[in-house]
Design an enzyme around this catalytic site. Structure first.
Site, PDB file in Angstrom:
ATOM      1  N   GLU A  45      -4.236   8.280  -3.473  1.00  0.00           N
ATOM      2  CA  GLU A  45      -4.589   7.411  -2.341  1.00  0.00           C
ATOM      3  C   GLU A  45      -4.717   8.174  -1.031  1.00  0.00           C
ATOM      4  O   GLU A  45      -5.297   7.669  -0.072  1.00  0.00           O
ATOM      5  CB  GLU A  45      -3.533   6.313  -2.193  1.00  0.00           C
ATOM      6  CG  GLU A  45      -4.115   4.942  -1.915  1.00  0.00           C
ATOM      7  CD  GLU A  45      -4.882   4.405  -3.102  1.00  0.00           C
ATOM      8  OE1 GLU A  45      -6.077   4.139  -2.951  1.00  0.00           O
ATOM      9  OE2 GLU A  45      -4.305   4.267  -4.192  1.00  0.00           O
TER      10      GLU A  45
ATOM     11  N   THR B 205      -9.381   0.994  -9.154  1.00  0.00           N
ATOM     12  CA  THR B 205      -8.671  -0.180  -8.676  1.00  0.00           C
ATOM     13  C   THR B 205      -8.873  -1.297  -9.677  1.00  0.00           C
ATOM     14  O   THR B 205      -9.825  -1.263 -10.444  1.00  0.00           O
ATOM     15  CB  THR B 205      -9.298  -0.573  -7.327  1.00  0.00           C
ATOM     16  OG1 THR B 205      -9.281   0.570  -6.504  1.00  0.00           O
ATOM     17  CG2 THR B 205      -8.586  -1.721  -6.670  1.00  0.00           C
TER      18      THR B 205
ATOM     19  N   ARG C 142       0.839  -1.198   0.000  1.00  0.00           N
ATOM     20  CA  ARG C 142       0.000   0.000   0.000  1.00  0.00           C
ATOM     21  C   ARG C 142       0.879   1.255   0.000  1.00  0.00           C
ATOM     22  O   ARG C 142       1.963   1.269   0.619  1.00  0.00           O
ATOM     23  CB  ARG C 142      -0.841  -0.053   1.270  1.00  0.00           C
ATOM     24  CG  ARG C 142      -1.794   1.106   1.502  1.00  0.00           C
ATOM     25  CD  ARG C 142      -3.047   0.919   0.767  1.00  0.00           C
ATOM     26  NE  ARG C 142      -4.120   1.775   1.260  1.00  0.00           N
ATOM     27  CZ  ARG C 142      -5.145   2.136   0.496  1.00  0.00           C
ATOM     28  NH1 ARG C 142      -5.245   1.733  -0.753  1.00  0.00           N
ATOM     29  NH2 ARG C 142      -6.117   2.889   0.986  1.00  0.00           N
TER      30      ARG C 142
HETATM   31  O1  DON Z   1      -8.038   1.157  -1.107  1.00  0.00           O
HETATM   32  C1  DON Z   1      -9.222   1.387  -1.308  1.00  0.00           C
HETATM   33  O2  DON Z   1     -10.112   0.887  -0.669  1.00  0.00           O
HETATM   34  C2  DON Z   1      -9.604   2.309  -2.460  1.00  0.00           C
HETATM   35  N1  DON Z   1      -8.534   3.212  -2.743  1.00  0.00           N
HETATM   36  C3  DON Z   1      -9.966   1.459  -3.623  1.00  0.00           C
HETATM   37  C4  DON Z   1     -10.421   2.265  -4.811  1.00  0.00           C
HETATM   38  C5  DON Z   1     -11.251   1.509  -5.740  1.00  0.00           C
HETATM   39  O3  DON Z   1     -11.576   0.362  -5.531  1.00  0.00           O
HETATM   40  C6  DON Z   1     -11.707   2.236  -6.929  1.00  0.00           C
HETATM   41  N2  DON Z   1     -12.309   1.324  -7.842  1.00  0.00           N
HETATM   42  N3  DON Z   1     -13.200   1.328  -8.494  1.00  0.00           N
END
Ligand code: DON
Length: 577
Positions: free
Chosen positions: A425, A386, A112
């Site tokens: 993020e 994601t 991460r």
């Molecule tokens: O880590 C997370 O939970 C988010 N940054 C994930 C983002 C995400 O799944 C976007 N997708 N559609």
């Protein structure tokens, strides 16, 4: 075999939803099994298989397996390929989580992003203490220190069979020679271009992208070549690091020191028994594994209430929303980076605790949102795009990998001269307690910003085993929808006994405590209007969300892998012999 579906959700998520610097182990480092490097083991499955977000990644996996690579080699090669061909989410400028099952042992790799060294708790607040809109979402200040390359390097070094350069090769070719732009990618690019207009340099790199035409990325090809030549150092040190730091200067916080100090971490995965299966899933800094285990077990505890209640009926949706309320109350209060905050993992996944929470569910009417409090008491220290892919190899190893740059095309910033799309993020931190992020979820001090800290995630790469053999590999994008989507598919397969394609294609819905009594449904599969009406009569409100996941799953029936790519995306499921 290649399964490709026409029906897609063509939309962008954002519009819809409104330390330990060294290799810190959380007590679960096991030695590398010798065979992973020697290929001495006989095949135990009829074939290898992948479910991935696009056809180029499937081709890459096929190439890697044909060269004798294992699931980890394929997973790493897929990550680099998607960074080129699926630039809205695939990345080397973001981070993620990898759940592995290698030689019958579970592992979890946390790569991460981390907050930069000069990040501060209130960096997104104005003088009055209010959150500055968009600051954690667009531009250089939204970017966390990327972890993907460190993660891939760690995984491949530990478990891969091929040479590092071999797993980089397909991605370099796609960046150099180009790939054909899909209509879904074009639509996402167009939406991103509008969104980032005047805010970032996005169009400089992606302005020339055209549906059906070949798109080349020479800067990215050169960056990938440096990574192929220098390993993780080809990203975190030298020319690539200098270029990233240079593009940040005067705009953002990331320096060469931030990059040099970045480390991926092997952690103890969440392990739980459920319905005769062992669940191997994501621990903090993800909330997803805890959320998934709580959902599955609460549903099992309420077996008498769920018995004979049909999928997608008003009663089913009500009961699921009730258990989701409890999960999201805990998420907001207790979850954050375990290197900074003692997350009560054992308590939150304890069977008696989960049973107690299940017993709070009101089977008839929605519990008042304000009455649903975090279950361990508040005396605990108050302190979106994601992509996922699933891989199994014929030796029975599995990789479940979810990685992200958060929103489509992340912060919209491309580090000049590198072709690297940088993440946003930092929005996954709680900029201010109680103020919702892009996914509408709130957090406490457990998820406040601090230097080197990892923002709380919902990503939930998951593997189910039975009798020490992989039974399912599953995951999805979707922000806070991730673990509620995975929960629904697992429940569809094992509780409703649906074949995998139907289980993945079935309607999904979502509730997350806030906004109060609001159920999100999806255009892909609208809920029956009569069901909606019955629930509205109970006090629920309905919101249409454009995106509800892109599940990539593989089910293994005895020795035969069956991959399935979500019909909502442009993914490909392929069995590779
Ligand atoms: O880590 C997370 O939970 C988010 N940054 C994930 C983002 C995400 O799944 C976007 N997708 N559609």
């Amino acid at each position: 075999m290649s399964l490709k579906f026409e029906q897609r959700v063509r939309s962008r998520m954002l519009g819809a939803f409104a330390a330990a610097a060294l290799f810190v182990s959380t007590g679960f480092v096991e030695s590398t099994p010798a065979y992973a490097k020697t290929d001495a083991q006989p095949a135990v499955l009829t074939a290898s298989a992948v479910a991935v977000a696009d056809k180029y990644a499937a081709d890459t996996a096929e190439q890697i397996f044909k060269q004798g690579g294992n699931a980890v080699d394929a997973a790493v090669a897929i990550a680099f390929t998607l960074a080129v061909t699926y630039p809205e989410a695939g990345n080397i400028g973001g981070g993620g989580f990898m759940t592995l099952y290698v030689d019958h042992r579970p592992y979890f790799l946390d790569y991460r992003e981390r907050a930069p060294l000069t990040a501060t708790k209130n960096m997104y607040l104005d003088d009055k203490g209010e959150v500055i809109k968009g600051m954690s979402l667009y531009g250089h200040r939204a970017v966390g220190v990327p972890g993907t390359v460190a993660g891939m390097w760690e995984a491949q070094k530990r478990f891969g069979k091929l040479k590092w350069k071999q797993v980089l090769a397909p991605s370099i070719k796609y960046a150099q020679d180009g790939f054909e732009v899909d209509d879904q990618l074009q639509e996402r690019r167009d939406a991103a271009s509008k969104e980032f207009a005047g805010k970032t340099n996005f169009d400089l790199y992606f302005g020339g992208m055209k549906q059906g035409a070949v798109f080349k990325q020479p800067d990215l090809a050169a960056t990938l070549q440096r990574i192929a030549d220098g390993g993780a150092k080809g990203f975190y040190e030298g020319q690539t690091a200098q270029l990233i730091a240079e593009s940040m200067r005067g705009h953002g916080l990331i320096t060469e020191r931030d990059l040099k100090e970045y480390k991926a971490v092997w952690r103890q995965p969440i392990l739980a028994s459920w319905n005769g299966y062992r669940i191997i899933t994501a621990p903090p800094p993800s909330s997803g594994g805890i959320g998934l285990v709580q959902l599955l077990k609460m549903k099992a505890d309420l077996k008498d209430k769920f018995d004979n209640v049909p999928l997608d009926s008003a009663q089913y949706i009500h009961l699921v929303a009730e258990i989701e309320k409890r999960v999201f109350a805990d998420r907001a209060q207790y979850l954050g980076d375990p290197d900074f905050y003692k997350v009560p993992v054992a308590q939150l996944t304890n069977d008696d605790y989960i049973l107690k929470r299940a017993q709070e569910v009101n089977p008839d009417t929605p519990s008042d949102t304000k009455s649903v409090l975090p279950g361990l008491g508040t005396s605990m220290p108050e302190k979106a795009e994601t992509t996922h892919y699933s891989v199994v190899d014929k030796w029975g190893n599995a990789v479940s990998n979810t990685y992200t740059i958060n929103g489509y095309f992340g912060s919209g910033v491309v580090a000049e001269g590198t072709g690297i799309v940088l993440n946003d993020e930092m929005d996954d931190f709680s900029s201010k307690p109680g103020v919702a992020n892009m996914f509408g979820v709130v957090g406490s001090d457990a998820n406040a910003i601090a230097p080197r800290k990892r923002p709380l995630s919902s990503m939930t790469p998951t593997i189910l085993t039975k009798d020490d053999k992989v039974a399912m590999v599953i995951g999805t994008p979707g922000g806070s929808r991730i673990f509620t989507s995975i929960f629904q598919v697992i429940s569809n397969v094992y509780d409703f006994r649906m074949p995998l394609p139907e289980a993945v294609g079935a309607t999904r819905f979502h509730h997350q405590l806030l906004p109060p009594n609001t159920i999100f449904q999806e255009p892909y599969h609208k809920l029956d209007p009569e069901v909606v009406k019955a629930l509205e009569d109970k006090g629920y409100k309905f919101t249409m969300q454009d995106f509800n996941g892109d599940i990539q799953a593989i089910r293994i029936d005895d020795t035969t892998p069956e991959p399935m790519a979500d019909p909502r995306g442009r993914g490909v499921a392929r069995v590779i012999r």
